[in-house]
Write a protein that holds these residues in place. Structure first.
Motif, PDB file in Angstrom:
ATOM      1  N   UNK A 303       0.823  -1.210   0.000  1.00  0.00           N
ATOM      2  CA  UNK A 303       0.000   0.000   0.000  1.00  0.00           C
ATOM      3  C   UNK A 303       0.861   1.266   0.000  1.00  0.00           C
ATOM      4  N   UNK A 304       1.844   1.326   0.869  1.00  0.00           N
ATOM      5  CA  UNK A 304       2.628   2.550   1.026  1.00  0.00           C
ATOM      6  C   UNK A 304       3.650   2.702  -0.093  1.00  0.00           C
ATOM      7  N   UNK A 305       4.297   1.610  -0.495  1.00  0.00           N
ATOM      8  CA  UNK A 305       5.255   1.699  -1.579  1.00  0.00           C
ATOM      9  C   UNK A 305       6.660   1.319  -1.194  1.00  0.00           C
ATOM     10  N   UNK A 331       9.443   9.892  11.330  1.00  0.00           N
ATOM     11  CA  UNK A 331      10.229   9.017  10.472  1.00  0.00           C
ATOM     12  C   UNK A 331       9.716   7.592  10.647  1.00  0.00           C
ATOM     13  N   UNK A 332       9.878   6.763   9.582  1.00  0.00           N
ATOM     14  CA  UNK A 332       9.269   5.439   9.576  1.00  0.00           C
ATOM     15  C   UNK A 332      10.325   4.383   9.234  1.00  0.00           C
ATOM     16  N   UNK A 333      10.034   3.126   9.631  1.00  0.00           N
ATOM     17  CA  UNK A 333      10.945   2.018   9.377  1.00  0.00           C
ATOM     18  C   UNK A 333      10.261   0.696   9.653  1.00  0.00           C
ATOM     19  N   UNK A 334      11.066  -0.328   9.902  1.00  0.00           N
ATOM     20  CA  UNK A 334      10.519  -1.654  10.183  1.00  0.00           C
ATOM     21  C   UNK A 334      11.419  -2.360  11.188  1.00  0.00           C
ATOM     22  N   UNK A 335      10.816  -3.306  11.911  1.00  0.00           N
ATOM     23  CA  UNK A 335      11.539  -4.111  12.904  1.00  0.00           C
ATOM     24  C   UNK A 335      11.096  -5.557  12.738  1.00  0.00           C
ATOM     25  N   UNK A 336      12.050  -6.478  12.895  1.00  0.00           N
ATOM     26  CA  UNK A 336      11.752  -7.910  12.714  1.00  0.00           C
ATOM     27  C   UNK A 336      12.521  -8.717  13.749  1.00  0.00           C
ATOM     28  N   UNK A 362       9.050   4.568   2.522  1.00  0.00           N
ATOM     29  CA  UNK A 362       9.146   4.885   3.949  1.00  0.00           C
ATOM     30  C   UNK A 362       9.372   6.373   4.208  1.00  0.00           C
ATOM     31  N   UNK A 363       9.832   7.126   3.204  1.00  0.00           N
ATOM     32  CA  UNK A 363      10.091   8.569   3.375  1.00  0.00           C
ATOM     33  C   UNK A 363       8.802   9.317   3.065  1.00  0.00           C
ATOM     34  N   UNK A 364       7.852   9.213   3.996  1.00  0.00           N
ATOM     35  CA  UNK A 364       6.505   9.751   3.759  1.00  0.00           C
ATOM     36  C   UNK A 364       6.472  11.255   3.960  1.00  0.00           C
ATOM     37  N   UNK A 365       6.962  11.711   5.089  1.00  0.00           N
ATOM     38  CA  UNK A 365       6.850  13.145   5.409  1.00  0.00           C
ATOM     39  C   UNK A 365       7.919  13.977   4.712  1.00  0.00           C
TER      40      UNK A 365
END
Length: 433
Positions: A303-305, A331-336, A362-365
């Motif tokens: 969805x986000x890209x 700021x956005x990211x992911x964790x696993x 992830x670079x939305x703003x």
């Protein structure tokens, strides 16, 4: 004798003079000067001779000194009002000597005549340059004062524009499960009346019996009614287990898989966060009449890209979409969670060449500016091996870190350090078998 007669005649015409002044005789051409010394000497000599000698002498022929001044200490009993006072230090007055009047006191006849003339001033004009200038200045002062009074006391200021208050986003209503109304079934078409079936008697009967047995008519059976389909029961999904224990969990609920709706709901939920700095866990939930579930990290990425290569994602036991707030910036990211450190490290190092393009969503703003040379650098933090790529902007980067339990991707330096700090006070989630 003739001169004596003339002298006597002049003496007869002599009038009394002022005290202290010389006598004036009738003949202005002849003056006789008498002194005390002369009179005494004349009295001692022959009067006739003295008269002759006096007659022979010319007037003003010899210098007659003035009488000596009385001593300064002497104070006469009586003072002569006609006698000029003698001032000490002043030169003696020379009496009976001609002297000239100062020229400044003497006036010519023309000057005396001009002195008594009547001067008639000329009539001036009513308005000259000075008057006009003063009037203009006065008018300017009056106009300025009037304008200032109107500006300060009488002018009405324009109304201030009404402040536009942005309405707060209304909370999303919780969908109510409503059983769908079954569609009305079309009415069955009328069936034609069946033709009566006449049963003939068996061949074993006699003709007489056959003629006497009546025919049996079978009526048509009605069609069975259509039963409505049962309404599917949508169960509530279980909240996924968190990879990391972060400061706040944000749930975003959407009805369809739409990127615009998801980003709008994400921004609306971010405005409700009051903390100045916070680590965030984002859960995206699909809620419709037929489906309710939480989206996985790969579905959120669609969805986000952003995408994570399959060679890397297959080593994750759990993964989630995370964020970080610093003031008004997000700021956005992911964790696993992972237990295959070596496989994850090998896949992540091979991914670095295309990671910046794959994670552009992830670079939305704030969009990044791609550096001229994409080259990651290495360092360590806590028990993590960290790789980073700096951007021209100081608050944007691409960092990933790997430990024995976690794999983290962040889009700023502050975010990666804040997320890694959260891994020190918790246990790793259970690894799915």
């Amino acid at each position: 004798m003739q001169d004596e007669k003339q002298g006597e005649a002049g003496a007869k015409n002599t009038g009394p003079g002022a005290p202290g002044e010389l006598p004036v005789t009738g003949d202005s051409r002849r003056f006789l000067t008498h002194t005390m010394e002369g009179d005494v000497a004349q009295a001692k000599t022959d009067p006739a001779t003295a008269a002759k000698e006096e007659a022979v002498k010319k007037p003003f022929a010899e210098y007659i000194p003035p009488p000596p001044a009385p001593p300064a200490t002497a104070k006469p009993n009586g003072s002569d009002v006609y006698r000029e006072p003698v001032v000490p230090g002043m030169p003696p007055l020379e009496r009976d000597q001609p002297f000239s009047f100062p020229k400044s006191d003497m006036k010519t006849p023309d000057e005396e005549k001009q002195q008594f003339q009547i001067y008639i001033p000329t009539k001036r004009k009513a308005f000259n340059t000075t008057t006009i200038t003063l009037l203009a200045i006065l008018l300017l002062l009056l106009a300025g004062g009037g304008f200032g009074y109107w500006w300060i006391f009488m002018k009405t200021p324009p109304p201030a524009p009404a402040a536009v208050i942005a309405p707060e986003p209304a909370p999303e209503p919780t969908p109510v499960m409503v059983k769908p109304t079954p569609e009305p079934q079309p009415a069955p078409e009328p069936q034609p009346e069946p033709t009566p079936v006449v049963t003939e008697p068996t061949s074993t009967s006699t003709p007489a019996e056959a003629t006497s047995t009546p025919a049996v008519v079978v009526p048509p059976q009605p069609a069975p009614e259509a039963q409505p389909e049962p309404t599917p029961v949508v169960t509530e999904p279980t909240i996924p287990q968190a990879v990391l224990s972060l400061d706040q969990t944000v749930t975003i609920e959407i009805a369809t898989m739409d990127k615009t709706t998801l980003l709008a709901k994400l921004q609306a939920e971010n405005t409700k966060i009051t903390a100045q700095k916070a680590t965030l866990r984002y859960l995206v939930r699909i809620s419709s009449a037929t489906e309710k579930k939480y989206l996985s990290l790969s579905e959120i990425g669609q969805l986000i890209g952003f995408t994570v290569p399959q060679s890397l994602a297959q080593s994750f036991s759990q993964s989630e979409f995370i964020g970080y707030k610093n003031g008004s910036a997000f700021r956005y990211g992911l964790a696993a969670a992972t237990s295959h450190k070596d496989e994850v490290k090998t896949a992540a190092l091979a991914w670095e060449a295309s990671a910046l393009d794959d994670l552009a969503g992830l670079y939305i703003q704030k969009a990044y500016v791609k550096p001229a040379t994409v080259a990651f650098s290495s360092n360590t933090y806590l028990d993590f091996t960290k790789r980073y790529l700096n951007m021209p902007q100081p608050d944007v980067s691409l960092d990933w870190a790997l430990s024995d339990k976690y794999f983290v991707v962040a889009t700023s330096k502050e975010m990666i350090f804040a997320i890694l700090d959260k891994t020190q006070s918790q246990t790793a989630p259970a690894v799915a078998k």
